[in-house]
Structures are given as C-alpha cells and as structure tokens.
Design a protein around this motif. Structure first.
Motif, PDB file in Angstrom:
ATOM      1  N   HIS A  19      39.749  51.390 -39.368  1.00 49.60           N
ATOM      2  CA  HIS A  19      39.838  52.624 -38.588  1.00 49.60           C
ATOM      3  C   HIS A  19      41.290  52.915 -38.204  1.00 49.60           C
ATOM      4  O   HIS A  19      41.751  54.055 -38.292  1.00 49.60           O
ATOM      5  CB  HIS A  19      38.950  52.503 -37.340  1.00 49.60           C
ATOM      6  CG  HIS A  19      38.963  53.733 -36.486  1.00 49.60           C
ATOM      7  ND1 HIS A  19      38.459  54.941 -36.914  1.00 49.60           N
ATOM      8  CD2 HIS A  19      39.442  53.941 -35.241  1.00 49.60           C
ATOM      9  CE1 HIS A  19      38.631  55.841 -35.967  1.00 49.60           C
ATOM     10  NE2 HIS A  19      39.214  55.249 -34.921  1.00 49.60           N
ATOM     11  N   ARG A  20      42.047  51.896 -37.793  1.00 48.95           N
ATOM     12  CA  ARG A  20      43.456  52.071 -37.436  1.00 48.95           C
ATOM     13  C   ARG A  20      44.276  52.494 -38.650  1.00 48.95           C
ATOM     14  O   ARG A  20      45.141  53.369 -38.552  1.00 48.95           O
ATOM     15  CB  ARG A  20      44.026  50.784 -36.843  1.00 48.95           C
ATOM     16  CG  ARG A  20      43.563  50.536 -35.447  1.00 48.95           C
ATOM     17  CD  ARG A  20      44.199  49.304 -34.873  1.00 48.95           C
ATOM     18  NE  ARG A  20      43.680  49.049 -33.532  1.00 48.95           N
ATOM     19  CZ  ARG A  20      43.713  47.899 -32.929  1.00 48.95           C
ATOM     20  NH1 ARG A  20      44.266  46.844 -33.517  1.00 48.95           N
ATOM     21  NH2 ARG A  20      43.233  47.755 -31.717  1.00 48.95           N
ATOM     22  N   ALA A  21      44.014  51.850 -39.784  1.00 45.06           N
ATOM     23  CA  ALA A  21      44.749  52.198 -41.005  1.00 45.06           C
ATOM     24  C   ALA A  21      44.441  53.627 -41.423  1.00 45.06           C
ATOM     25  O   ALA A  21      45.342  54.384 -41.827  1.00 45.06           O
ATOM     26  CB  ALA A  21      44.399  51.232 -42.129  1.00 45.06           C
ATOM     27  N   LEU A  22      43.175  54.036 -41.315  1.00 45.21           N
ATOM     28  CA  LEU A  22      42.792  55.400 -41.663  1.00 45.21           C
ATOM     29  C   LEU A  22      43.421  56.414 -40.702  1.00 45.21           C
ATOM     30  O   LEU A  22      43.919  57.461 -41.126  1.00 45.21           O
ATOM     31  CB  LEU A  22      41.266  55.529 -41.651  1.00 45.21           C
ATOM     32  CG  LEU A  22      40.695  56.850 -42.144  1.00 45.21           C
ATOM     33  CD1 LEU A  22      41.128  57.117 -43.580  1.00 45.21           C
ATOM     34  CD2 LEU A  22      39.184  56.834 -42.045  1.00 45.21           C
ATOM     35  N   THR A  23      43.452  56.100 -39.424  1.00 47.92           N
ATOM     36  CA  THR A  23      44.070  56.977 -38.430  1.00 47.92           C
ATOM     37  C   THR A  23      45.568  57.105 -38.700  1.00 47.92           C
ATOM     38  O   THR A  23      46.132  58.201 -38.664  1.00 47.92           O
ATOM     39  CB  THR A  23      43.834  56.433 -37.009  1.00 47.92           C
ATOM     40  OG1 THR A  23      42.429  56.312 -36.783  1.00 47.92           O
ATOM     41  CG2 THR A  23      44.431  57.347 -35.966  1.00 47.92           C
TER      42      THR A  23
END
Length: 108
Positions: A10-14
């Motif tokens: 989720h952090r990488a996608l954000t």
C-alpha cells in the motif's frame, strides 16, 4: 502476518501514485520554461529602456570592426561577473559626464 506485506504494498502504491501525479503536474511547467539565455541570444526585453536594442548579429559586426566602442553601463561588480569581451565598463553614477563628453566629440 499478511498485514505487513499489504502495508508495504500500500505504501509503495501510494508513493508511486504521488510520484506519477508530481511528474504529470510538473512536466507541462518544464515545457513552458525558457531555455537558459546566454550573452549571444539575449535581448533587453524590458520596457522603457533608454537605449536602442540591437541584434546579436549587429553586435558581433560592431565587435569585429572594432571601430565603435561597446559601453557597459553597470556597476563594476556586475561587470566583473559577466560582460561582453572588449566592452568598456562605466559605472552608472559616472555615466552622464562621460557620455556628454563623448557626445560633444561626436558632434564636431
């Protein structure tokens, strides 16, 4: 146990989404920016200039003939940073008497 990989994903996608938006917004701004100007392709471009603007080609011809002096009426610090080779520096506070003297010589 599955929550740690999901949080990382989720952090990488954000981060990727924020980065993509940044480049989408910034890219058109870069395209509108002018290229870096050099002494060979600049013009005065300022309103209400007291002198007459000449082209780069005209200035090159004047410098090649070495008949007409090129005067650089700026403070010595500005002249020291960058100037046209061969130009004569005249500080603004002493320009009026010097130019008056030259004007009188030219009229004779």
């Amino acid at each position: 146990m599955n929550s740690i990989p999901k949080q990382s994903a989720h952090r990488a996608l954000t981060f990727a989404a924020v980065l993509a938006v940044f480049f989408i917004v910034l890219n058109p701004v870069q395209a509108q920016c002018q290229t870096t100007l050099t002494i060979f392709n600049t013009t005065l471009g300022e309103l209400n200039q007291p002198g007459t603007e000449i082209s780069t080609e005209d200035l090159k011809a004047i410098l090649l003939l070495a008949v007409t002096p090129v005067l650089d009426v700026r403070f010595p610090q500005e002249y020291a940073i960058s100037h046209i080779p061969g130009a004569i520096n005249i500080p603004p506070d002493s320009a009026a008497p010097i130019l008056a003297t030259w004007s009188m010589k030219l009229q004779k």
